[in-house]
Design a protein around this motif. Sequence first.
Motif, mmCIF file in Angstrom:
data_model
loop_
_atom_site.group_PDB
_atom_site.id
_atom_site.type_symbol
_atom_site.label_atom_id
_atom_site.label_comp_id
_atom_site.label_asym_id
_atom_site.label_seq_id
_atom_site.Cartn_x
_atom_site.Cartn_y
_atom_site.Cartn_z
ATOM 1 N N UNK A 349 52.864 96.783 28.053
ATOM 2 C CA UNK A 349 53.988 95.854 27.946
ATOM 3 C C UNK A 349 53.891 95.092 26.627
ATOM 4 N N UNK A 350 55.070 94.810 26.023
ATOM 5 C CA UNK A 350 55.085 94.068 24.758
ATOM 6 C C UNK A 350 56.342 93.205 24.686
ATOM 7 N N UNK A 351 56.186 91.985 24.149
ATOM 8 C CA UNK A 351 57.333 91.105 23.956
ATOM 9 C C UNK A 351 57.076 90.155 22.792
ATOM 10 N N UNK A 352 58.177 89.695 22.190
ATOM 11 C CA UNK A 352 58.126 88.680 21.135
ATOM 12 C C UNK A 352 58.949 87.482 21.604
ATOM 13 N N UNK A 353 58.388 86.255 21.480
ATOM 14 C CA UNK A 353 59.079 85.057 21.946
ATOM 15 C C UNK A 353 58.955 83.943 20.916
ATOM 16 N N UNK A 354 60.072 83.246 20.700
ATOM 17 C CA UNK A 354 60.049 82.033 19.901
ATOM 18 C C UNK A 354 60.357 80.849 20.814
ATOM 19 N N UNK A 355 59.387 79.927 20.911
ATOM 20 C CA UNK A 355 59.548 78.714 21.714
ATOM 21 C C UNK A 355 59.868 77.553 20.790
ATOM 22 N N UNK A 356 60.932 76.831 21.084
ATOM 23 C CA UNK A 356 61.278 75.612 20.354
ATOM 24 C C UNK A 356 61.123 74.434 21.308
ATOM 25 N N UNK A 357 60.006 73.692 21.152
ATOM 26 C CA UNK A 357 59.706 72.585 22.038
ATOM 27 C C UNK A 357 60.467 71.338 21.616
ATOM 28 N N UNK A 358 61.012 70.612 22.609
ATOM 29 C CA UNK A 358 61.762 69.390 22.323
ATOM 30 C C UNK A 358 60.806 68.262 21.939
ATOM 31 N N UNK A 359 61.320 67.337 21.147
ATOM 32 C CA UNK A 359 60.566 66.130 20.828
ATOM 33 C C UNK A 359 60.522 65.217 22.052
ATOM 34 N N UNK A 360 59.388 64.553 22.245
ATOM 35 C CA UNK A 360 59.247 63.566 23.310
ATOM 36 C C UNK A 360 58.823 62.239 22.688
ATOM 37 N N UNK A 361 58.612 61.253 23.523
ATOM 38 C CA UNK A 361 58.230 59.940 23.007
ATOM 39 C C UNK A 361 56.896 59.986 22.278
ATOM 40 N N UNK A 362 56.022 60.952 22.657
ATOM 41 C CA UNK A 362 54.677 61.005 22.081
ATOM 42 C C UNK A 362 54.438 62.187 21.157
ATOM 43 N N UNK A 363 55.346 63.169 21.139
ATOM 44 C CA UNK A 363 55.131 64.351 20.300
ATOM 45 C C UNK A 363 56.414 64.734 19.587
ATOM 46 N N UNK A 364 56.310 65.202 18.310
ATOM 47 C CA UNK A 364 57.500 65.650 17.581
ATOM 48 C C UNK A 364 57.901 67.054 18.021
ATOM 49 N N UNK A 365 59.085 67.467 17.615
ATOM 50 C CA UNK A 365 59.546 68.825 17.904
ATOM 51 C C UNK A 365 58.754 69.823 17.059
ATOM 52 N N UNK A 366 58.523 71.002 17.603
ATOM 53 C CA UNK A 366 57.836 72.065 16.876
ATOM 54 C C UNK A 366 58.185 73.402 17.500
ATOM 55 N N UNK A 367 57.785 74.489 16.826
ATOM 56 C CA UNK A 367 58.085 75.841 17.295
ATOM 57 C C UNK A 367 56.822 76.689 17.327
#
Length: 897
Positions: A349-367
Amino acid sequence: MKKNVLLFLMLFFSVLTFAQKTVSGKITDEDGIAIPSASVTIEEPGKDAILAYGITNSKGEYKVTFTSAEPNVDLKVKAFNQKPLTKQIGNSDQTLTFKMQSEATEIKEVQLKTKMITSRGDTIAYDLKAFDSKSDRTLADVMRKIPGIEVNTDGTILYQGNAINKFYVNGKDLMEGGYGTINNSLPKDAVQKVEVLENHQPVKILQDKVPSDAAAINIKLKNSVTMTGRGEVGTGFGDPWLWNVKLTPMFFGQKSQWVVNYKTNNMGEQVENEGNILAFGSRFEGKRINASQNDWLNVENASTPNLPVKRYLMNNVHYLSANYLTNIDTKKEWELKANANYTNNAVERESYTQYDFFATANTPAYSVLQTIHNNFYTDKAKGELIFTKNAKKGFFKNTTSFSQYWNADRGIVDRTTTNGTIQRNGAEALESPTSSFQNSLSTIIPWKEKMVNVLSFLSYQTDRQTLSVSPSSYLQIPGFTANPSSDFVGQSLRLKTFEANHSANIGFSTKGWTFTPEVGFNFKSTDLISDLSNIKSNANPALTQYNNDLKYTTAIPYGSLGVNYKNDSWILYANFPVNSNNIKAEDPLRLVSRELNKVTFEPSVFAQYTFASFWKASINANINNNFGEINTAYSGFLMTSPAGINVMDPNNPIPQNNNKSAGTRIEYRNPLNNLFFNINYRYSDAKRNLISNPTIINGYTAMNYKVQDNNVLNNGYSVEVGKYFPKFKTNASLSYSNNTSKSDALLNNDSYNNKNNGQSYGVKFNNTYFSWMSLDYNASITRTKQTSIGNVNTNATTTGFKHNLGVFFYPIENHTVGFNWDQVNTNAVDQKYHNGFYDVSYQFTWAKKKIDFELKWMNIANKKVFENYEITSTYTSFTRYQLRPSQVMFTVKFNFK
């Protein structure tokens, strides 16, 4: 929400009480001799619509319950060699006796014609020939077209939306719940009819005492002694060379039955799950489970798409099973069953994923960008021996089973984060052998007017799991640092689990009521030993090794009272247990010892009312408590995945989860006009004292739990309507469901509230009206709305559309051309992904030998990837999945007899 619940309950009880009338009595001939099998119907005057019906028993007695707003109704009686009788009666409860006049029927032409659907008591019978098409070959092919019956992709059979509790062939339960093999391989030509046994209690001694709301399926064969089966041999080309072999001979006799099954392929067909237990029968039969591993440790897994498995499964599977049943006494009350299966499977099995995490009060947004390539290796064997006596004067069942796994998983992961840090060629390996043994015993002994039931269940299982990750620099778990002087990080784990459940009860029956007081003792002990090496906590850099040595025991003595009632209209069963929960967790390595001692009352109630012949209404409610398992009680660090580590606080209390749920259902099934539908509503409230509080950085997770009361609320309703149109040979159904969940959540110490609402619309349609064509169509539309409020704020909606179209053309006798179209669409925000897959086939049938020669081209467009977009409360994800390429197969299909 409370208004919706009250409104639904008011509707439920109004249906129960609205104008229900009962007419009963006796039908005789002119000489006063009872007439059995006479039909009694109730109709509204001037309308060609049957409100209710009944059939006289051997004493000529009948009873019909109906609902009508009219002041008068027509009662009609018909019987063979008797003059039909019609009488208009008042809309009220009454007892009427009729004498029918003899009338010889002159038959000018005899033509035998079997009814498609017939009903007698709690049994509804379907004539298989009325629903099949020229392209159907097996029982499952036809059952998917029967109104009121649904066959899931895993083989599970649903009747009116609920799973069946038994699957019989000629009244015998050969497969003991693992009926997928017969359903998928029994030739349709061997079957006379399919019978649905409503409200089926499989234990004969309890059939008039302990009711059941579940249905069973009985497959009635044309011959009492049948040698049959199905086989396929296929080869093809794609990448790589392809094969598909299925050999399933079967024998069904009056004294013995057996099925042998061997299936192997590398073309994406998932056959290894056919032996799974899909129907579990009655609790009085003892305890049976699908043995499985305790999967605590895992490599990172490539995602799988929301597609039929055949589109993406890269497999190489061998599955062998054998099932045998024989009567071992002259009265045919005692049965011996022996079941065994073996699976060898390799999946890529193989897959490619891009996660875009939302910014929270304690952490900035990142991917995070991640590619995962997996190889999963499954090697398992299972054996089972069952002795059963199921008679009106006693019951005995002992089931002994053993399972062994030799599984191994591999993973290669490339991960890139937005801060520019790149980890390449993270190699992950897991070895996970498991041994499992179970023995279940249940016996019911009649004692004067009472019944004594003894139940015993013993289980012992060992799990050994070893997970390694290299290089060690691949790991960036929050709060932890891998040892730079080591090439790998390793996690070993061993679990030993022993479980013993023993109980005894005695049943008292009087006037339709059965009372069953019961005492029992449930015990479970689990030993956990684990070792995490070459990683250290940033909070305490001196530590380089983490161990767990935990013993977790649960002891629950209990007493309960079961209450059951059954008559022609009502079914009631309830249980009122009082449990003394005694839980202890001991970790001498950390001087940790936690205990919980709590008495709980966990009642459950179910009531069902049958009225107007075709209607059923039911209501149920229950309360239960869960106090966690060992996976929430250990105090050391545990790397469950290379992407995450669990950090448990030894000061946290033992989890306490209280769950309350209630539901109601209205069901209508009318075999006279081939109409079936059901309406369901469900509400649940789960209260917990611990809440998960993950810390996620760069896609890596450190999981811990915080002491905080929190709730999870769920409510949902669904509607399904099915109708068969015999004039057009068409079966159609519509469905709708709406489910809402609300929960409290934490992320990186930020609190928020989650609300999810999912709606689904479905349609199913098949038609065999034309002699030159048959058609099957399934489609669904889904809409999901995700809302988070608090330190994490999201508001997003995702919609999806999925359908499958199968069309078969018969241009010339014994020639079939098929076309299949799978379509999956996803829309979210400004993201739209449309994925279509097409197959064509040609089949020639050698009618004299009943052999099919099929040439099939799958994935004509050679679509090699599937793209999907999802939104959760913490991130959005875009995933690209690897699919099977275009492939061509040539297959020879045949019956064994």
